[in-house]
Design a protein around this motif. Sequence first.
Motif, PDB file in Angstrom:
ATOM      1  N   ILE A 190      44.679  19.323  23.447  1.00 49.48           N
ATOM      2  CA  ILE A 190      45.579  20.392  23.897  1.00 49.48           C
ATOM      3  C   ILE A 190      46.707  19.804  24.742  1.00 49.48           C
ATOM      4  CG2 ILE A 190      45.739  22.454  25.343  1.00 49.48           C
ATOM      5  CD1 ILE A 190      42.831  23.088  24.495  1.00 49.48           C
ATOM      6  N   ARG A 191      46.359  18.906  25.639  1.00 48.89           N
ATOM      7  CA  ARG A 191      47.365  18.280  26.503  1.00 48.89           C
ATOM      8  C   ARG A 191      48.405  17.520  25.689  1.00 48.89           C
ATOM      9  NH1 ARG A 191      44.961  13.392  29.095  1.00 48.89           N
ATOM     10  NH2 ARG A 191      45.554  12.638  27.010  1.00 48.89           N
ATOM     11  N   ASP A 192      47.953  16.854  24.632  1.00 46.18           N
ATOM     12  CA  ASP A 192      48.863  16.038  23.814  1.00 46.18           C
ATOM     13  C   ASP A 192      49.596  16.850  22.749  1.00 46.18           C
ATOM     14  OD1 ASP A 192      47.945  13.916  25.318  1.00 46.18           O
ATOM     15  OD2 ASP A 192      46.557  13.182  23.767  1.00 46.18           O
ATOM     16  N   GLY A 193      49.353  18.145  22.707  1.00 47.02           N
ATOM     17  CA  GLY A 193      50.025  18.991  21.730  1.00 47.02           C
ATOM     18  C   GLY A 193      49.437  18.940  20.341  1.00 47.02           C
ATOM     19  N   ARG A 194      48.277  18.341  20.196  1.00 41.42           N
ATOM     20  CA  ARG A 194      47.650  18.269  18.882  1.00 41.42           C
ATOM     21  C   ARG A 194      46.888  19.549  18.553  1.00 41.42           C
ATOM     22  NH1 ARG A 194      44.826  12.478  18.125  1.00 41.42           N
ATOM     23  NH2 ARG A 194      44.639  13.356  16.008  1.00 41.42           N
ATOM     24  N   ILE A 195      46.560  20.328  19.582  1.00 43.63           N
ATOM     25  CA  ILE A 195      46.005  21.670  19.414  1.00 43.63           C
ATOM     26  C   ILE A 195      46.919  22.637  20.142  1.00 43.63           C
ATOM     27  CG2 ILE A 195      44.104  23.244  19.933  1.00 43.63           C
ATOM     28  CD1 ILE A 195      42.176  20.956  19.798  1.00 43.63           C
ATOM     29  N   VAL A 196      47.355  23.671  19.448  1.00 43.03           N
ATOM     30  CA  VAL A 196      48.137  24.737  20.062  1.00 43.03           C
ATOM     31  C   VAL A 196      47.203  25.916  20.303  1.00 43.03           C
ATOM     32  CG1 VAL A 196      50.053  26.350  19.767  1.00 43.03           C
ATOM     33  CG2 VAL A 196      50.265  23.976  18.958  1.00 43.03           C
ATOM     34  N   VAL A 197      47.161  26.397  21.539  1.00 45.39           N
ATOM     35  CA  VAL A 197      46.297  27.518  21.899  1.00 45.39           C
ATOM     36  C   VAL A 197      47.144  28.774  22.015  1.00 45.39           C
ATOM     37  CG1 VAL A 197      44.647  28.436  23.564  1.00 45.39           C
ATOM     38  CG2 VAL A 197      44.767  25.968  23.169  1.00 45.39           C
ATOM     39  N   GLN A 198      46.759  29.819  21.298  1.00 47.26           N
ATOM     40  CA  GLN A 198      47.452  31.100  21.361  1.00 47.26           C
ATOM     41  C   GLN A 198      46.516  32.174  21.886  1.00 47.26           C
ATOM     42  OE1 GLN A 198      48.755  31.773  17.323  1.00 47.26           O
ATOM     43  NE2 GLN A 198      50.628  30.561  17.582  1.00 47.26           N
ATOM     44  N   GLY A 199      47.075  33.144  22.580  1.00 45.06           N
ATOM     45  CA  GLY A 199      46.293  34.259  23.095  1.00 45.06           C
ATOM     46  C   GLY A 199      46.438  34.399  24.583  1.00 45.06           C
TER      47      GLY A 199
END
Length: 210
Positions: A190-199
């Motif tokens: 998440i920190r590296d932008g490889r996972i985008v969290v929505q909600g």
Amino acid sequence: MSPRRSYDQYCSAARALDAVGDRWTLLIVRELLAGPRRYTDLHADLPGVSTDVLASRLKDMERDGLTTRRRMPPPGAVYVYELTGRGRALLPVLQALGEWGAPLLADRRATDAVRAHWFALPLLRSLEGLGEGLVQVCLDEGEFHVRLGDTDGPVYGEGPAPGEPDARLLLDTGTCAELGRGGLTVRDAIRDGRIVVQGEAPLAKSLRTP
């Protein structure tokens, strides 16, 4: 129904393998951890299994108390297979087996089939301890959802989450495989932008918090 094959050893590991050591049995459990499935759905998501072998395995699993077969009410009125409590208890076994085998996913072969929901169990393990709730996961191959926290029912499901999820995760298949191998944590991804969290639910906000 064919007679049970046995190692005939007074050993708990041998007795366990008597029940689940046949080819395809644990992969059927993997599919049924998503909830009740029709025979045709199971056959579609177990590429390579013959109809005769699948039918035989399902009969053996019902005999051994791992699955049950029931008729859905109208308008569906179809038969589905689902895990018993003893069958669901194989979840940590499959997760441990998946963790052991994760390094073998470093190279994807041209002949390898893939389904998005096959990443559910390793991702579920990677998300342990990060909160509770319903998470929808969007990969290149499709979508699935996982349930974090204690649950007596299915721990994951195919397709979009039923209702509004507590968080949506957008990532590629390579990242998901790396999470399963243990070479990457969810927080780092998440920190590296490889996972985008929505909600905007508490779980999504918590995942976005460094």
